[in-house]
Design a protein around this motif. Sequence first.
Motif, PDB file in Angstrom:
ATOM      1  N   ASP A  48       0.839  -1.201   0.000  1.00 52.22           N
ATOM      2  CA  ASP A  48       0.000   0.000   0.000  1.00 52.22           C
ATOM      3  C   ASP A  48       0.873   1.249   0.000  1.00 52.22           C
ATOM      4  O   ASP A  48       2.028   1.223   0.427  1.00 52.22           O
ATOM      5  N   SER A  49       0.300   2.358  -0.450  1.00 53.24           N
ATOM      6  CA  SER A  49       1.062   3.600  -0.462  1.00 53.24           C
ATOM      7  C   SER A  49       0.129   4.780  -0.286  1.00 53.24           C
ATOM      8  O   SER A  49      -1.062   4.714  -0.606  1.00 53.24           O
ATOM      9  N   THR A  50       0.663   5.862   0.255  1.00 48.06           N
ATOM     10  CA  THR A  50      -0.039   7.138   0.363  1.00 48.06           C
ATOM     11  C   THR A  50       0.892   8.200  -0.193  1.00 48.06           C
ATOM     12  O   THR A  50       1.997   8.384   0.316  1.00 48.06           O
ATOM     13  N   ASN A 311      -8.844  -1.217   6.193  1.00 48.57           N
ATOM     14  CA  ASN A 311      -7.565  -0.522   6.200  1.00 48.57           C
ATOM     15  C   ASN A 311      -7.803   0.899   6.684  1.00 48.57           C
ATOM     16  O   ASN A 311      -8.924   1.411   6.631  1.00 48.57           O
ATOM     17  N   ASP A 313      -5.806   4.967   7.169  1.00 52.59           N
ATOM     18  CA  ASP A 313      -4.697   5.896   7.018  1.00 52.59           C
ATOM     19  C   ASP A 313      -5.143   7.226   7.620  1.00 52.59           C
ATOM     20  O   ASP A 313      -5.997   7.912   7.054  1.00 52.59           O
ATOM     21  N   ASP A 329      -6.813  -3.735  -7.086  1.00 52.28           N
ATOM     22  CA  ASP A 329      -6.484  -2.607  -6.225  1.00 52.28           C
ATOM     23  C   ASP A 329      -7.692  -1.691  -6.027  1.00 52.28           C
ATOM     24  O   ASP A 329      -8.613  -1.652  -6.843  1.00 52.28           O
ATOM     25  N   TYR A 331      -8.315   2.506  -5.073  1.00 55.62           N
ATOM     26  CA  TYR A 331      -7.698   3.819  -4.921  1.00 55.62           C
ATOM     27  C   TYR A 331      -8.712   4.789  -4.318  1.00 55.62           C
ATOM     28  O   TYR A 331      -9.915   4.681  -4.557  1.00 55.62           O
ATOM     29  N   TRP A 346      -4.297   7.512  -2.185  1.00 54.84           N
ATOM     30  CA  TRP A 346      -4.193   6.334  -1.318  1.00 54.84           C
ATOM     31  C   TRP A 346      -4.391   5.096  -2.179  1.00 54.84           C
ATOM     32  O   TRP A 346      -5.441   4.921  -2.796  1.00 54.84           O
ATOM     33  N   ARG A 347      -3.380   4.242  -2.219  1.00 59.52           N
ATOM     34  CA  ARG A 347      -3.471   2.994  -2.959  1.00 59.52           C
ATOM     35  C   ARG A 347      -3.522   1.815  -2.000  1.00 59.52           C
ATOM     36  O   ARG A 347      -2.673   1.674  -1.117  1.00 59.52           O
ATOM     37  N   LEU A 348      -4.506   0.944  -2.190  1.00 54.94           N
ATOM     38  CA  LEU A 348      -4.656  -0.252  -1.372  1.00 54.94           C
ATOM     39  C   LEU A 348      -4.470  -1.453  -2.298  1.00 54.94           C
ATOM     40  O   LEU A 348      -5.376  -1.861  -3.019  1.00 54.94           O
ATOM     41  N   HIS A 349      -3.250  -1.970  -2.280  1.00 53.91           N
ATOM     42  CA  HIS A 349      -2.857  -2.982  -3.247  1.00 53.91           C
ATOM     43  C   HIS A 349      -3.470  -4.337  -2.917  1.00 53.91           C
ATOM     44  O   HIS A 349      -3.400  -4.816  -1.783  1.00 53.91           O
ATOM     45  N   ALA A 351      -6.468  -5.282  -2.566  1.00 48.90           N
ATOM     46  CA  ALA A 351      -7.492  -5.240  -1.513  1.00 48.90           C
ATOM     47  C   ALA A 351      -8.582  -6.277  -1.729  1.00 48.90           C
ATOM     48  O   ALA A 351      -9.190  -6.757  -0.765  1.00 48.90           O
TER      49      ALA A 351
END
Length: 563
Positions: A48-50, A311, A313, A329, A331, A346-349, A351
């Motif tokens: 995941d990434s922000t 999830n 953030d 994914d 987003y 916000w990416r939720l890989h 998911a």
Amino acid sequence: MRPLSPERVIAVRPLVTRLTRRLLAFGGALTVAATLVVAQAPQASAADSTTYLNGATVGGDVAAGAGKVFVAANDRIIVANAGGELTGAITGLSGVVGLAMTPDGTRLYSALSGSMQVAEIDTADLSIIRRIDLAGFPCPSNLALSGDRLWVGYGCRFTWGGGILGLDLTATAPQPIAVGNNTSSAPLVAAAGDTLLAGDPDIMPADLMVYDVSATPATLRGVIAGLPSLGDLAATPDGSMAITVVGGGKQYDVWDTTSLTKARSYGADPAMGATRAVAVSPDGVHLAGGRSGDPRLTLYDTATGTRTYTNDDPVGELVPGSLTFSGTDVYGVLKERNSNGRLHLWRLHGATLPASTLTLTPPPTPATVLQPLSMTGRLTLSDESAPGAQSLMVIRRVPYRADETLPGVTTAADGTFTVTDTPPFAGDISYDVVWDGGPDARWSRASVTVPVEFIQSSLTLSGPGEGIAGQELQFSGTFEIGDQPAPPGSWLWVDRIVHIPGGTAAITLPGVTTASDGSFSFTDTPADAGQYTYIVRADESVVSSATEARHNVTVTNGDSPLL
């Protein structure tokens, strides 16, 4: 005894404990540590990434497909790759609000409220293919794409006169066809199959309009009336169901678009935050719901209502309308909860995939710097089976230093693996093991913190037991780290303390460095009689503990006894 000369007295005080200097105390230790650290650029991870969208505070609608992600940001569309890394922007736009993408990801449509247009964009080269004029339909803002028809919610906020229009994208110059009007703002729109949904987001209570668009002109099928408000809107892929988010609501309500009755709800939980955003996966299997608190994102199985993934953030709140699926994914766009209102992608890989589990067990005993350590772990799938040989990334994290990507490891057939490392620094070192996942399982991470002990260092100091004021004294000693001489050039501090009635007078003398065999020497010429203590100190370094050695000398005035 003569009084001490004022110019030679640095301080008269009780001896106090000095703060440990955590800077490197000797250059040689740095050399030893550096030979073991090979800095590598972190590999691209599917985790995941922000990502902070620099300068973006307005907009937030998102569309994704064909390996790209697009975020509306008022005067531009920010472009990222599938991993959430920013790659560029589409500029020259005025008031970008809503986005919609074709299922194959080749075309992106953008509502330009500032210029009363819809822009059609080639996602391969990011060129604007055409601008569809919407003169007479102010503030086009919200888009929904279904087949070859694009539905546009238009209307400037709180001015009335807004409504919905349709565009036939197969036409060379699509002509707007009005569907409904007289809304207070641009209606939210969602479309699928032969169903178009629309609702005014700025009136309370709100009505959800359900249109049949199987023929032209569209006809009103009915109204779902009396919603407290309308914050977000989605439709199932066949158009048979509408999903609504209402202000302050705690659940996602599902409405039958034929009978106009409530069919079910998802996520009804008074303990969770208010709902803010909703999206349905293209295959209709998953519903993504965003909330105002932990967890900010939840996935549900649309058939059973089971919660399948959560999830969070805390960087901000999900922007309504910003959730979208792309492959496995999800987003979304987060907006910071302060006056800046900055936006983050916000990416939720993975998911929508079943979970995997990584375990990592630290060494059974504390590790020692510059000595090998081993950790074991295991990778398992959601059914507790092993995925076979899989590559894992290993990352070492040391406080106040850049993360290090270590050589990766591969799991055995049963999912087990071993990580080895020679820690170059003492202190608490964290290790992350990451699996990027596969086509049938979500990525996972395991982390442990390993206390790494210093190598114990030692000092010796020798010199005369007596001396005469005004005459030179010679001292020598050795500095060892573990059972080895300290590296040549290692720095040592030298302090001198004179004990006098009522306190002490302390001064730091010039420091010394070690020779190749760890030895050192220094001289001092005491000006006054007294009881002297000489202290040689080595500071704590990245590999060795702090240590010191002391030596006492009685200094007299020649034949006069020491008073």
